[in-house]
Design an enzyme around this catalytic site. Structure first.
Site, short mmCIF file in Angstrom:
data_model
loop_
_atom_site.label_atom_id
_atom_site.label_comp_id
_atom_site.label_asym_id
_atom_site.label_seq_id
_atom_site.Cartn_x
_atom_site.Cartn_y
_atom_site.Cartn_z
N LYS A 189 24.71 48.88 40.01
CA LYS A 189 24.16 49.55 39.89
C LYS A 189 24.49 50.60 39.77
O LYS A 189 25.00 51.73 38.55
CB LYS A 189 23.41 49.60 41.45
CG LYS A 189 23.42 47.58 41.79
CD LYS A 189 22.57 47.24 41.26
CE LYS A 189 21.98 45.51 41.37
NZ LYS A 189 23.26 44.70 41.60
N ARG B 54 45.10 40.09 38.50
CA ARG B 54 44.25 39.15 40.24
C ARG B 54 44.66 40.10 41.54
O ARG B 54 43.23 39.91 42.60
CB ARG B 54 44.40 38.06 40.55
CG ARG B 54 43.80 37.22 41.60
CD ARG B 54 44.19 36.13 41.69
NE ARG B 54 44.78 35.26 41.26
CZ ARG B 54 46.07 34.75 41.86
NH1 ARG B 54 45.48 35.05 43.53
NH2 ARG B 54 46.77 33.84 41.34
N ASP C 85 26.23 48.33 53.43
CA ASP C 85 25.96 47.75 51.95
C ASP C 85 25.53 49.02 51.84
O ASP C 85 24.18 49.92 52.01
CB ASP C 85 25.08 46.68 51.69
CG ASP C 85 24.96 46.22 49.88
OD1 ASP C 85 25.70 47.65 49.42
OD2 ASP C 85 24.63 44.79 49.69
N TYR D 129 18.70 42.33 51.27
CA TYR D 129 19.06 41.46 49.85
C TYR D 129 18.78 40.34 49.95
O TYR D 129 19.64 39.42 50.42
CB TYR D 129 20.18 42.46 49.38
CG TYR D 129 20.19 41.50 48.02
CD1 TYR D 129 19.19 41.62 46.82
CD2 TYR D 129 21.70 41.71 47.92
CE1 TYR D 129 19.84 41.21 45.37
CE2 TYR D 129 22.00 40.55 46.39
CZ TYR D 129 21.09 40.12 45.37
OH TYR D 129 21.12 39.83 44.18
#
Length: 390
Positions: free
Chosen positions: A207, A57, A182, A110
Site C-alpha cells: 500500500k 529466505r 496494523d 480488514y
C-alpha cells in the site's frame, strides 16, 4: 579465474569491491545465497537475525535495508519483511499463538484478517473474542488466562474507525498480553503505535509504503528485540520471505512517503466534505468529519486522517454498481495506497468472506463504496465522482 575454462569462468564473473565511495541508492542484491570462506561463520550466521547474510529466505542486504528503514520510522528494535501484508500478519499470529490460545480483536477489521482469524479458530482451535476498538474496559472483560494478544488497526478497513491505541495498549500491558497493530492505513507518517505502547506493528507494504501499485509485500516491526528474534526464527521456517526486487521498489517508494501522505490526506478531505453534502450519499465514513464516531479520538491521535474512506449510497447495491461503472478517472480495482484513485465494493471484494451478520457488525452495507484517494488534482477527482453520482 584465468586458469579455468570458459564454461567455469562464465559461472563465476568477477565482482569488483566498492572502495572509497558508496552507492547513493540501495543496490538490488538479486541472489538466493551468499558464499563463505569460514564454515564456522556460516553456521553461526544461520541462527541469528543480525548475522552475516546466508540465504534469501533468512534475509538479504536489500531486504535488510527495508527492514531497518521501516523499523527506524516506527521506533522498533527490529523488523521482518515478508512477501505480502497477509504474510506479515500470519507470520506474527502463527509465530505467537498455539492451539488452545485465545486472542482479542477489534470488530472492524480488514476482510483478509477477519478470514484468517476464522481459520485460526476452525483449524487451530485458537479462540477469538471481538471487542470495540476504543473500549479498554471491554478488552479487560474479554481477557482469559489463555489470552495471548490483542489485535487492532490504527484506522480500520474500510470504515476508518480509529483505535484507542494508548488506552488499549496500556490495558494489554497491564493484563500481560501483547498488542499487535496494523498500521497500514496510517503509516508512520500519521501514527507510530509503538510510541503508544504497541508490541508489534504490521504493514502491507503493498500500500502506502511502496506507493506505486507495483509491489506486493508486508512487514512486521517489533518493539522488543527478544520478541523480534523469536518471530524471526519462526519466519524463516514459515518461508513467507520478501523478494529483494520488491524490497528495492518499496525502498524507492518510501522516500516520497511523507509527501504522498500529505496529498492523500488533503485530497480525501476535499472529497469527503463534498460527498457528505451530496443528496445521493447517506453517510461518509472518514474520521476527519465531525459526524464520524472516531472524530475526537482521531484529532488527538493523528495529525492527518488518512487517504481511504467509505461512503454509503442511497440506492444500495444497485446504486453502488452503477456508480462504480460510471467513473472514468477513478479506477475499479483492489488494493490502495498508490498514486492513483481506486474504488471497490467491500461487500463483494475485500470483505467477501464475511457473512451478512459479520458485514453488518462491521458497518458495511450493500451500498458501501470504499475509495482510496490518489494524488491527482482534487477538482478532477470531484468532477469524475460528481458525474458518476449523477
Amino acid at each position: 579465474m584465468s586458469e579455468f575454462r570458459p564454461e567455469t569462468r562464465a559461472v563465476h564473473p568477477p565482482q569488483p569491491a566498492v572502495e572509497g565511495s558508496r552507492p547513493i541508492s540501495v543496490p538490488i542484491y538479486q541472489t538466493s545465497g551468499f558464499v563463505f570462506e569460514d564454515p564456522a561463520v556460516m553456521a553461526a550466521s544461520m541462527g541469528r537475525p543480525d548475522g552475516a547474510f546466508v540465504y534469501g529466505r533468512y534475509t538479504n542486504p536489500t531486504v535488510r535495508s527495508l527492514e531497518l528503514a521501516v523499523s527506524g520510522l516506527e521506533g522498533g528494535a527490529g523488523a521482518v519483511a515478508t512477501g505480502s501484508g497477509m504474510g506479515a500478519i500470519n507470520t506474527v499470529l502463527l509465530g505467537l499463538l498455539k492451539p488452545g490460545d485465545h486472542m482479542v480483536a477489534q470488530r472492524s477489521l480488514y476482510g483478509g484478517t477477519a478470514a484468517m482469524l476464522n481459520e485460526l479458530t476452525g483449524r487451530f482451535g485458537i479462540a477469538v473474542t471481538y471487542v470495540p476498538e476504543n473500549d479498554p474496559a471491554a478488552l479487560r472483560a474479554a481477557v482469559r488466562p489463555e489470552t495471548r494478544l490483542v489485535y487492532l488497526e490504527t484506522i480500520s478497513n474500510p470504515m476508518t474507525l480509529v483505535a484507542d491505541l494508548p488506552g488499549m495498549c496500556a490495558a494489554a500491558r497491564e493484563l500481560g498480553i501483547l498488542s499487535v497493530v496494523d498500521n497500514t492505513f496510517a503509516t508512520a507518517m500519521l501514527c507510530r503505535p509503538i510510541e503508544h505502547g504497541a508490541d508489534v506493528v504490521v504493514h502491507s507494504t503493498t500500500k502506502y509504503l511502496s506507493g506505486h501499485t507495483d509491489v506486493v509485500g508486508g512487514l512486521a516491526v517489533f518493539a522488543d528485540a527478544a520478541l523480534y528474534e523469536k518471530v524471526w526464527h519462526f519466519s524463516i521456517e514459515l518461508g513467507a520471505s520478501a523478494d529483494p526486487f520488491a524490497a528495492w521498489l518499496t525502498l524507492r517508494g518510501l522516500q516520497t512517503l511523507g509527501l504522498r501522505m500529505e496529498r492523500h490526506c488533503s485530497n480525501a478531505h476535499h472529497l469527503a466534505i463534498r460527498l457528505a453534502e451530496h443528496p445521493a450519499v447517506t453517510a461518509v465514513h472518514w474520521p476527519g468529519l465531525a459526524s464520524h464516531p472516531s472524530y475526537e479520538l482521531a484529532g488527538k491521535l493523528l495529525p492527518g486522517f488518512g487517504g481511504v474512506f467509505a461512503f454509503d449510497l442511497a440506492g444500495g447495491r444497485a446504486a453502488g454498481e452503477k456508480f462504480m461503472s460510471s467513473v472514468h478517472l477513478a479506477l475499479l480495482a483492489p488494493s490502495l495506497g498508490g498514486v492513483e484513485t481506486l474504488i471497490l465494493h467491500p461487500a463483494t471484494t475485500s470483505h467477501r468472506s464475511l457473512s451478512p451478520e459479520e458485514l453488518a457488525r462491521s458497518g458495511i452495507g450493500e451500498g458501501t463504496v470504499r475509495i482510496a484517494v490518489g494524488i491527482e488534482h482534487p477538482e478532477d477527482l470531484w468532477s469524475d465522482i460528481a458525474q458518476a453520482l449523477a
